[in-house]
Motif scaffolding. Structure first.
Motif, short mmCIF file in Angstrom:
data_model
loop_
_atom_site.label_atom_id
_atom_site.label_comp_id
_atom_site.label_asym_id
_atom_site.label_seq_id
_atom_site.Cartn_x
_atom_site.Cartn_y
_atom_site.Cartn_z
N GLU B 73 -0.45 50.51 102.10
CA GLU B 73 -1.48 50.75 101.63
C GLU B 73 -2.67 49.80 102.40
O GLU B 73 -4.06 50.13 102.50
N ALA B 76 -2.73 49.42 106.30
CA ALA B 76 -4.22 50.54 105.97
C ALA B 76 -5.16 50.33 106.09
O ALA B 76 -6.34 50.43 106.36
N ARG B 77 -5.36 49.55 104.97
CA ARG B 77 -7.43 49.52 104.71
C ARG B 77 -7.86 47.93 105.45
O ARG B 77 -9.06 48.21 105.36
N VAL B 80 -5.37 49.06 109.51
CA VAL B 80 -3.97 49.30 110.55
C VAL B 80 -3.85 51.33 110.48
O VAL B 80 -4.13 51.63 109.08
N ALA B 101 -10.59 61.03 99.99
CA ALA B 101 -9.80 59.94 98.81
C ALA B 101 -9.35 58.88 100.23
O ALA B 101 -9.31 57.89 99.52
N ALA B 102 -8.91 59.11 101.81
CA ALA B 102 -8.87 57.70 102.12
C ALA B 102 -9.41 57.51 103.20
O ALA B 102 -9.96 55.91 102.66
N ALA B 105 -10.54 55.36 100.08
CA ALA B 105 -9.95 53.80 99.21
C ALA B 105 -10.64 52.45 100.50
O ALA B 105 -10.02 51.53 100.55
N ILE B 106 -10.15 53.38 101.45
CA ILE B 106 -10.95 52.38 102.99
C ILE B 106 -12.11 51.68 102.38
O ILE B 106 -12.29 50.35 102.77
N LEU B 162 -11.57 57.43 110.30
CA LEU B 162 -11.58 56.70 109.63
C LEU B 162 -11.31 54.68 110.22
O LEU B 162 -11.19 53.38 109.52
#
Lengths: 482, 250
Positions: B73, B76-77, B80, B101-102, B105-106, B162
């Motif tokens: 995670e 990802a943040r 990637v 949510a994703a 979070a990022i 994203l």
């Protein structure tokens, strides 16, 4: 997820949030059960003779019964002589007439639980019948309900003020001889809730009871009776949390629902009793008999439950579909984590013509827990065109837990249709990784996946309960993936 | 942006990557091709940090950081993104919910404020048009009952929302008919950006007709055995992989 296991261990070790004991003097009967104790309970509550007789019949019957062994649960033998069968807060002497008269310590307890009684009641429009140890000490919104003719009071008050109704319906759904735990309850039940909705009345608010087991070593034997007259509607919410303690506590409640012609009863439960520690020490034994009788044509009874607590849960909210065209529903989420054991499900008994039942059961197992669904669908001869749909899904988290499904189907009517679907899935490492890869934390990911799994049940809950249920679920499963 | 040096990785005690070197700069599009079992998907999963892929040797540097030290995670943040070969179904969780949510979070990681429901919806609708997706899709369960083509489009939609720095597309073309492939390719092309690197893992050169790479690498036996430009992919289509495998084993 081995790289993160230290965090997970921390989370698993998180202590039960609602674990505390309120220091209120309790008027407690010494441990042990005999005919004198039954008489004492009845006398303390100034009960009419019919009730004492009923209790004694139950007690004598119970002496010849043995604990059921068929459930998929294991526990040390329960010593029924070491349990105290009656406990009442001492400050009850005169009985509070309003919240001002309620023991401030009790109100404090509710505050800790996040249930500011008066505020919550006013804000949510919910009448609260707070059961604290065996005696109800606060009831709100009585006036509004009585305007509508709805009776919502403690069982003791009902015995005092409406003995005819109690005598007419008590034991008419769950007879005193029904099963070991129900019979024990019949002999020694201390208090509970009583609801009566008159003909044609839609109950103007959701009725809510918060149960709480408090005095150490006191078995809790609640008795709830809800009667919905012809064409009436009522929605009843039952929720509970319990303080932390070491001894196992026995809880054997009985709930009886009666729906007459065209009546609808919706009974929702969020159950969060202390499940014991990581090793299963302590925790509540929850052996409950819940049954609804769709006695009139076109009546409907709907059970919705979210079960996250208790060391052992043994519970099968059932519907007897006696009236023609009557409808029974059962929506359930049962969570078992650590060493919890749950054996729960429902019974749908089709007697009337064109009766319909729906069962949606979601079982979640984590840690070393065992979760069993046990359901009976029985269609008697003459229940023409009866239909049942059962869906039973299990979600496993980790590899030390178990999910079991025991469906029983007995159909004696050729025109009946019965469907059963069952799935078992492991919370996918794939699903989890997918969410992590999108930037979600592991906790958020697990919550999201579990809530998605339970969605069909949550949407049956009243709004404020649905939110509470989601929160409970996330607390119950914190760190469950390792 | 990304520097992979002498990467060795194993899955279930089986060595899959055996000394892979790869360097990718911002704004570049790389295609990684190779026969089945050559380690293409393993590379994608190692970069994303999937459990079960054990790195035994080598380093991966991402924006000057040790990528392998980060949890999935966290990667990802930091930008990637992996477009999955087999996007996972999550029943009962709606697409919009996961996406929001994703994204938040990022954004939180970047120190940006969370988007509220209106801002989020406006963004999503704009990006959905790009992918020719119907709005009703937002309220469906994540990949639940999606066709193969819808799942792949959904992956690119997530990427569009994203806005990763490094996007790894794992066999994004597999299972797509030609029309779906064009839509997906148009989506990816619109996301080409001087600040963003894209790595396409693919078995067939067909995808490269629509998304033109700057570099083509051939992976065989867990290593990159040849690097070239677009023409290398065409040569592979003519000659297959065997000649390279032979060349590599010499």
């Amino acid at each position: 997820m081995s790289t993160r296991s230290p965090d997970v261990q921390d989370l698993i070790a998180k202590k039960y949030k609602h674990g505390f004991v309120t220091d209120i003097d309790a008027d407690t009967v010494p441990p042990g059960l005999n005919e004198d104790v039954v008489r004492l309970i009845s006398a303390k509550k100034c009960e009419p003779a019919f009730l004492l007789e009923w209790r004694l019949k139950a007690y004598r019957h119970w002496l010849n019964m043995t604990e059921p062994q068929w459930a998929h649960v294991h526990h040390a033998p329960i010593d029924y002589q070491s349990i105290s069968y009656y406990s009442a807060p001492k400050s009850r002497d005169d009985g509070p007439k309003s919240l001002d008269e309620v023991d401030p310590k009790l109100l404090e307890t509710y505050e800790k639980l996040g249930i500011p009684l008066h505020e919550r009641a006013i804000l949510a429009g919910v009448a609260v019948d707070a059961v604290f140890d065996s005696v109800s000490v606060a009831t709100t919104f009585k006036e509004k309900l009585s305007e509508a003719g709805v009776i919502f009071c403690s069982f003791s008050e009902a015995v005092k003020n409406h003995p005819d109704l109690v005598e007419a319906y008590l034991g008419s759904v769950v007879p005193y001889s029904d099963n070991f735990f129900a019979t024990l309850n019949s002999a020694v039940f201390s208090d509970g809730s009583f609801v009566y909705v008159p003909k044609g009345v839609r109950c103007p608010m959701e009725l809510s009871t918060y149960f709480r087991i408090n005095a150490a070593n006191t078995g809790q034997f609640e008795r709830t009776l809800i009667v919905a007259e012809e064409g009436s509607h009522v929605s009843y919410l039952e929720g509970c949390t319990a303080p932390m303690r070491d001894e196992n506590q026995l809880h054997a409640a009985v709930v009886e629902l009666v729906a007459l012609e065209g009546a609808q009863i919706k009974y929702s439960t969020v159950q969060n009793w202390y499940p014991g520690d990581e090793n299963g020490v302590g925790g509540i034994y929850n052996f409950v008999t819940k049954r609804g009788d769709c006695r009139g044509d076109n009546s409907k009874i709907s059970w919705t439950q979210v079960e996250t607590g208790s060391a052992i849960t043994w519970k099968y909210p059932s519907c007897i579909l006696r009236g023609h065209n009557s409808v029974g529903e059962f929506y359930s989420v049962a969570v078992a984590n650590n060493c919890q054991q749950a054996d729960t499900g429902t019974k749908m008994i089709h007697i009337g013509r064109n009766t319909r039942s729906t069962v949606v059961s979601k079982g979640i197992s984590a840690g070393r827990a065992q979760n069993a669904y046990r359901g009976l669908v029985k269609v008697l001869p003459g229940a023409e065109a009866a239909r049942n749909y059962t869906q039973c899904d299990s979600l496993l988290m980790g590899d030390k837990c178990g999910a079991h499904t025991f469906p029983y189907v007995e159909v004696k009517e050729p025109t009946a249709q019965v469907e059963h679907e069952a799935t078992t899935s492991k919370i996918g490492e794939d699903q989890l990784f997918y969410c992590l890869q999108r930037g979600l934390s592991e906790e958020d990911a697990v919550n999201m996946i579990v809530n998605g799994f339970c969605k069909e049940v949550f949407r049956e809950l009243p709004m404020e309960f649905a939110v509470e249920a989601q929160n409970l679920l996330s607390v119950s499963l914190e760190g469950a993936i390792g | 942006m990304l520097k992979v040096t002498n990467l060795h990785a194993r899955v279930d005690d089986k060595a899959i990557l055996t000394g892979l070197d790869l360097e990718i700069g911002a704004g570049e599009v790389h295609a990684i091709m190779g026969p089945n079992g050559s380690g293409k998907s393993t590379l994608a999963n190692v970069l994303a940090g999937r459990d079960g892929y054990e790195v035994t040797e080598g380093t991966v540097e991402y924006d000057g950081q040790d990528l392998l030290a980060l949890a999935p995670e966290e990667r990802a943040r930091r930008g990637v993104f992996l477009a999955f070969q087999y996007p996972v179904e999550i029943p009962g969780v709606n697409n919009a919910y996961l996406l929001k949510a994703a994204l938040n979070a990022i954004r939180a990681h970047r120190g940006e404020p969370e988007l509220d429901a209106f801002e989020f919806l406006a963004l999503v609708k704009e990006r959905m048009e790009l992918m020719h997706m119907d709005e009703s899709f937002l309220n469906r369960g994540v990949n639940e009952g999606f066709s193969g083509g819808e799942k792949k489009r959904n992956e690119i939609l997530q990427m569009a929302i994203l806005e990763p720095r490094l996007a790894v597309l794992d066999e994004t073309d597999s299972g797509l008919d030609i029309d779906a492939l064009k839509v997906v390719a148009a989506g990816v092309n619109s996301l080409r950006d001087p600040e963003r690197a894209i790595v396409m893992v693919t078995h067939y050169q067909r995808l490269l007709d629509y998304i033109e790479p700057d570099y083509v690498h051939v992976l065989s036996g867990g290593r990159i055995v040849k690097t070239g430009d677009r023409t290398l992919a065409l040569e592979l289509e003519d000659r297959g992989y065997d000649w390279l495998r032979e060349a590599a084993s010499v």
